[in-house]
Enzyme design. Structure first.
Site, mmCIF file in Angstrom:
data_model
loop_
_atom_site.group_PDB
_atom_site.id
_atom_site.type_symbol
_atom_site.label_atom_id
_atom_site.label_comp_id
_atom_site.label_asym_id
_atom_site.label_seq_id
_atom_site.Cartn_x
_atom_site.Cartn_y
_atom_site.Cartn_z
ATOM 1 N N SER A 1 5.869 -4.314 -1.853
ATOM 2 C CA SER A 1 5.068 -3.794 -0.751
ATOM 3 C C SER A 1 5.814 -3.814 0.570
ATOM 4 C CB SER A 1 3.772 -4.618 -0.597
ATOM 5 O OG SER A 1 3.031 -4.621 -1.782
ATOM 6 N N SER B 1 3.645 -0.644 -5.146
ATOM 7 C CA SER B 1 4.011 -0.982 -3.773
ATOM 8 C C SER B 1 2.836 -0.735 -2.836
ATOM 9 C CB SER B 1 5.222 -0.145 -3.323
ATOM 10 O OG SER B 1 5.714 -0.607 -2.087
ATOM 11 N N ASP C 1 1.812 -0.268 0.597
ATOM 12 C CA ASP C 1 2.492 0.066 1.855
ATOM 13 C C ASP C 1 1.448 0.360 2.925
ATOM 14 O OD1 ASP C 1 4.927 -0.089 0.428
ATOM 15 O OD2 ASP C 1 4.623 1.957 -0.292
#
Length: 341
Positions: free
Chosen positions: A235, A273, A275
């Site tokens: 992340s 991930s 984000d």
């Protein structure tokens, strides 16, 4: 070249300059007046490499309980505590705390303690806590973050140049095949006739191929024969602060650009991930919002400061061996554009 580097340098010290806008005096999010940063680092040299980073706007007071803000999720694979209320109201009501994934909830509880101490009559609070998964290098299941660690980061926050690399919430993170961590940068510009500062702070922990000023720099090229073993995803948390008078809708546009900037350094935006970008303004509420037509230079400032903050998060990090004997190497400087001058 010795990969166990300890003397680290920021991107500009290595001749890597991003964009044409000037930086603030510290080239950090703390160039935005009133924005403070504090870290608590846990590093036992073996299985624990984690911590807390706190971004504290001094403009949040008993008289002013909220700042215009927005959140953008580039990929919502994460645990961003407090984000839905920011989306709903367009207001940030607490410092932003960053930590490890499984410690986010303890950090949120500790942040509530901090908020309650500042408002003895309050009965509702919206703590904002972001996270990335540092479980590759740190024993994340031990959940070592306590209330004391969070309060120390909050109470120790200052307006100086924040420490970068393997510190605070970035102690155990990795990105783009290398050891990463915390990074920060800023830009100064004039918008609609008034001086404006934009600052960014990142917690880097995502996959992809390191790209510096448009040049891909895979691990196998920078460290031949010693490609780092690392998870494909994880992340990134990005915090953008500005003193430009903007409303929540406009700040959401800034937050989106912050996520876009990850692509400049080679982010893969993978399935796993999470984000996220949080953008807020410290501008006094009496000021008229900047017209949308005047935002282009602010967008550029966000993109450039986030890109440089991401590079700083890698360039300032040091090689780390963590849980299970896994090692993630720091970026070596001699192959960088400009020769790592």
């Amino acid at each position: 070249m010795d990969k166990q580097l300890t003397a680290r340098a920021r991107a500009r010290d290595l001749g890597v300059v991003i964009g044409t806008l000037p930086t603030g005096p510290l080239n950090a999010i703390t160039d935005v007046e009133g924005v403070l940063v504090g870290h608590t680092t846990i590093d036992d040299g073996a299985d624990l490499h984690t911590g807390v980073t706190a971004i504290v706007p001094r403009q949040l007071t008993a008289e002013r309980r909220g700042l215009p803000a927005a959140v953008y999720a580039g990929n919502g694979y994460g645990k961003l505590v407090g984000s839905t209320q920011i989306d709903e109201l367009g207001v940030l009501e607490s410092p932003v705390v960053l930590t490890a994934t499984l410690s986010a909830f303890r950090a949120a509880d500790a942040l509530v303690t901090h908020l309650m101490d500042g408002d003895p009559e309050g009965i509702s609070f919206n703590p904002v806590v972001g996270e990335t998964n540092d479980g590759f290098l740190s024993d994340i299941r031990r959940r070592p973050i306590t209330e004391r660690h969070v309060l120390e980061a909050l109470e120790g926050a200052s307006g100086g140049l924040p420490a970068e690399g393997c510190v605070g919430a970035g102690t155990g993170t990795t990105a783009l095949g290398f050891k990463a961590g915390i990074g920060t940068s800023s830009r100064q510009l004039v918008v609609d006739g008034a001086p404006v500062t934009v600052g960014a702070l990142v917690q880097s922990n995502f996959g992809g191929v390191l790209t510096v000023r448009g040049i891909p720099m895979p691990v196998e090229e920078l460290i031949p024969g010693e490609a780092n073993e690392e998870p494909a995803g994880n992340s990134c948390m990005i915090v953008v602060a500005t003193d430009a008078p903007l409303d929540a809708r406009q700040l959401a546009r800034l937050a989106r650009r912050a996520i876009f900037a990850m692509g400049r350094v080679g982010a893969s935006y993978s399935h796993g991930s999470g984000d996220y970008a949080i953008a807020f303004t410290t501008a006094p509420p009496r000021l008229t919002a900047v017209p949308d037509a005047a935002l282009n230079p602010v967008f550029a400032a966000v993109m450039d400061s986030v890109e440089e903050a991401l590079l700083n998060s890698l360039f300032m990090a040091t090689t780390t061996t963590g849980v299970g004997g896994r090692t993630c190497h720091a970026v070596p400087y001699d192959r960088l554009p400009g020769g790592g001058a």
